[in-house]
Write a protein that holds these residues in place. Sequence first.
Motif, PDB file in Angstrom:
ATOM      1  N   LEU A  49      57.333  27.465  32.386  1.00 30.51           N
ATOM      2  CA  LEU A  49      57.443  28.648  33.252  1.00 30.51           C
ATOM      3  C   LEU A  49      56.064  29.147  33.681  1.00 30.51           C
ATOM      4  N   LEU A  50      55.103  29.132  32.764  1.00 27.23           N
ATOM      5  CA  LEU A  50      53.738  29.536  33.100  1.00 27.23           C
ATOM      6  C   LEU A  50      53.145  28.581  34.127  1.00 27.23           C
ATOM      7  N   TYR A  51      53.353  27.285  33.940  1.00 29.74           N
ATOM      8  CA  TYR A  51      52.858  26.268  34.877  1.00 29.74           C
ATOM      9  C   TYR A  51      53.419  26.512  36.281  1.00 29.74           C
ATOM     10  N   ILE A  52      54.720  26.726  36.379  1.00 29.41           N
ATOM     11  CA  ILE A  52      55.364  26.941  37.679  1.00 29.41           C
ATOM     12  C   ILE A  52      54.877  28.246  38.312  1.00 29.41           C
ATOM     13  N   ALA A  53      54.761  29.300  37.512  1.00 28.21           N
ATOM     14  CA  ALA A  53      54.295  30.587  38.046  1.00 28.21           C
ATOM     15  C   ALA A  53      52.862  30.476  38.570  1.00 28.21           C
ATOM     16  N   LEU A  54      51.985  29.856  37.792  1.00 24.14           N
ATOM     17  CA  LEU A  54      50.600  29.698  38.236  1.00 24.14           C
ATOM     18  C   LEU A  54      50.503  28.761  39.435  1.00 24.14           C
ATOM     19  N   MET A  55      51.359  27.751  39.480  1.00 24.02           N
ATOM     20  CA  MET A  55      51.373  26.856  40.629  1.00 24.02           C
ATOM     21  C   MET A  55      51.746  27.629  41.893  1.00 24.02           C
ATOM     22  N   ALA A  56      52.733  28.515  41.791  1.00 28.96           N
ATOM     23  CA  ALA A  56      53.155  29.306  42.949  1.00 28.96           C
ATOM     24  C   ALA A  56      52.027  30.212  43.447  1.00 28.96           C
ATOM     25  N   VAL A  57      51.293  30.801  42.522  1.00 30.65           N
ATOM     26  CA  VAL A  57      50.174  31.665  42.909  1.00 30.65           C
ATOM     27  C   VAL A  57      49.036  30.837  43.488  1.00 30.65           C
ATOM     28  N   LEU A  58      48.731  29.734  42.839  1.00 35.08           N
ATOM     29  CA  LEU A  58      47.607  28.895  43.257  1.00 35.08           C
ATOM     30  C   LEU A  58      47.840  28.281  44.633  1.00 35.08           C
ATOM     31  N   MET A  59      49.069  27.901  44.936  1.00 39.67           N
ATOM     32  CA  MET A  59      49.315  27.256  46.227  1.00 39.67           C
ATOM     33  C   MET A  59      49.179  28.244  47.381  1.00 39.67           C
ATOM     34  N   ARG A  60      49.199  29.538  47.099  1.00 39.05           N
ATOM     35  CA  ARG A  60      48.923  30.532  48.138  1.00 39.05           C
ATOM     36  C   ARG A  60      47.420  30.684  48.357  1.00 39.05           C
ATOM     37  N   LYS A  61      46.645  30.516  47.278  1.00 40.29           N
ATOM     38  CA  LYS A  61      45.186  30.663  47.365  1.00 40.29           C
ATOM     39  C   LYS A  61      44.542  29.434  47.997  1.00 40.29           C
ATOM     40  N   ALA A  62      45.029  28.256  47.632  1.00 37.69           N
ATOM     41  CA  ALA A  62      44.523  26.999  48.185  1.00 37.69           C
ATOM     42  C   ALA A  62      45.684  26.389  48.967  1.00 37.69           C
ATOM     43  N   PRO A  63      45.537  26.183  50.245  1.00 32.23           N
ATOM     44  CA  PRO A  63      46.675  25.699  51.039  1.00 32.23           C
ATOM     45  C   PRO A  63      47.148  24.319  50.577  1.00 32.23           C
ATOM     46  N   TRP A  64      48.322  24.297  49.984  1.00 31.85           N
ATOM     47  CA  TRP A  64      48.908  23.051  49.510  1.00 31.85           C
ATOM     48  C   TRP A  64      49.872  22.528  50.561  1.00 31.85           C
ATOM     49  N   THR A  65      49.938  21.208  50.646  1.00 35.82           N
ATOM     50  CA  THR A  65      50.922  20.578  51.515  1.00 35.82           C
ATOM     51  C   THR A  65      52.248  20.499  50.754  1.00 35.82           C
ATOM     52  N   ASN A  66      53.305  20.172  51.472  1.00 37.26           N
ATOM     53  CA  ASN A  66      54.592  19.965  50.799  1.00 37.26           C
ATOM     54  C   ASN A  66      54.496  18.839  49.779  1.00 37.26           C
TER      55      ASN A  66
END
Length: 99
Positions: A49-66
Motif C-alpha cells: 500500500l505504501l509503494y502504490i501510494a508513493l507511486m501515485a504521488v511520484l508519478m505526478r511529480k515526474a511525468p510518467w508514461t502509461n
Amino acid sequence: MLFTAFRIAAIVEGITTLALFFVAMPIKYMLHDPLWVQIVGPLHGYAFLLYIALMAVLMRKAPWTNADVIRASLASLIPFGTFLNDGAIKRRWQTAQAI
C-alpha cells in the motif's frame, strides 16, 4: 526526498514479497505453521500500500508514461520485480529533474 522514500518502499515491498513467497508460505504449507504468514502477510500488505501510494504521488511529480505506470504496478506483483524496475524508475526521475 520523495524519490528516495519511493525507492525504499520498493525495496521493502520486494523483500516482503520474497519473504512471503519463499519463506512464510513454504513454512505454512510444508510445516503446517501459519504463524509466519500471519506476520509477514500484513507487513507485505502495508509495504504494498505504501509503494502504490508513493507511486501515485511520484508519478505526478515526474511525468510518467502509461508504460511506466504499468511496469511499476506489475513490478510490485512479481518476485524481484521492484528490484528489476529500480533502474527504470531512477532514469525516469533523473530525466524529470533535468527538465
